[in-house]
Design an enzyme around this catalytic site. Structure first.
Site, PDB file in Angstrom:
ATOM      1  N   HIS A  34       0.831  -1.206   0.000  1.00 19.60           N
ATOM      2  CA  HIS A  34       0.000   0.000   0.000  1.00 19.60           C
ATOM      3  C   HIS A  34       0.863   1.253   0.000  1.00 19.60           C
ATOM      4  O   HIS A  34       2.045   1.199   0.307  1.00 19.60           O
ATOM      5  CB  HIS A  34      -0.913   0.015   1.229  1.00 19.60           C
ATOM      6  CG  HIS A  34      -0.130   0.071   2.508  1.00 19.60           C
ATOM      7  ND1 HIS A  34       0.473  -1.035   3.051  1.00 19.60           N
ATOM      8  CD2 HIS A  34       0.173   1.108   3.328  1.00 19.60           C
ATOM      9  CE1 HIS A  34       1.117  -0.686   4.152  1.00 19.60           C
ATOM     10  NE2 HIS A  34       0.951   0.614   4.345  1.00 19.60           N
ATOM     11  N   HIS A 117       5.558   5.889  -0.949  1.00 21.87           N
ATOM     12  CA  HIS A 117       6.322   4.670  -1.212  1.00 21.87           C
ATOM     13  C   HIS A 117       5.490   3.436  -0.893  1.00 21.87           C
ATOM     14  O   HIS A 117       4.446   3.530  -0.243  1.00 21.87           O
ATOM     15  CB  HIS A 117       7.591   4.652  -0.356  1.00 21.87           C
ATOM     16  CG  HIS A 117       7.317   4.533   1.104  1.00 21.87           C
ATOM     17  ND1 HIS A 117       6.911   5.620   1.871  1.00 21.87           N
ATOM     18  CD2 HIS A 117       7.339   3.465   1.943  1.00 21.87           C
ATOM     19  CE1 HIS A 117       6.725   5.213   3.115  1.00 21.87           C
ATOM     20  NE2 HIS A 117       6.966   3.904   3.192  1.00 21.87           N
TER      21      HIS A 117
END
Length: 173
Positions: A34, A117
């Site tokens: 995620h 990220h």
């Protein structure tokens, strides 16, 4: 109860991230790959309706977001986290800012500057981090997709995260 807000990428990108995570990420079983938009925070049950209404309003005013992955990087020397670098597009940064500007649950709770990220390795020793990062930096990673939703997640007693509610972007949702 702890809550968080994240974007889940497509299955193709999740499969790529998981090919690394199952070897290098101690949290592999707790949450799918995620992009975190808002780190863990507490919500009083009595406030849940107003929180989800606010998230729905934010989603309604957000257009689909390009998610571009273009390299492997690390947060070293701050910590030994290895990640897939997500291009910090204006759309992604704007959504992140909306979730951190306001009162109550949407106040700024950031500890660090936002670096979008997808974590693929963490809790590695210094030597292991250095070795794995060196190997992965040689991997050519280029992925582009468009995401059209974010998720309010909550943490279960066993540490796993699960979706509480999904919010689709755009006025037609």
């Amino acid at each position: 109860m702890k809550y968080g807000i994240a974007i889940f990428p497509t299955k193709k990108l999740q499969d790529l991230a998981n090919s690394f995570r199952k070897r290098y990420d101690a949290h592999y079983a707790l949450i799918p790959p995620h992009v975190t938009l808002k780190t863990a925070f507490e919500i009083d049950e009595n406030d849940m309706k107003s929180v989800t209404d606010e998230l729905a309003a934010i989603a309604k005013d957000t257009t689909p977001i390009p998610l571009n992955i273009y390299k492997v990087s690390s947060f070293a020397p701050v910590n030994n986290v290895i990640y897939l670098k997500v291009d910090p597009t204006d759309e992604l940064l704007s959504l992140h800012e909306k979730l951190h500007s306001g009162k109550g649950y949407f106040q700024d709770n950031r500890e660090f500057s936002y670096v979008p990220h997808i974590t693929i390795g963490q809790n590695l020793s210094d030597d292991e981090h250095s070795d794995v990062l060196g190997q992965l930096k040689m991997t050519n990673i280029e992925h582009e997709e468009v995401v059209d939703r974010f998720h309010l997640l909550y943490q279960l007693e066993d540490g796993m995260w699960t979706v509480y509610e999904t919010f689709r972007f755009g006025k037609d949702c």
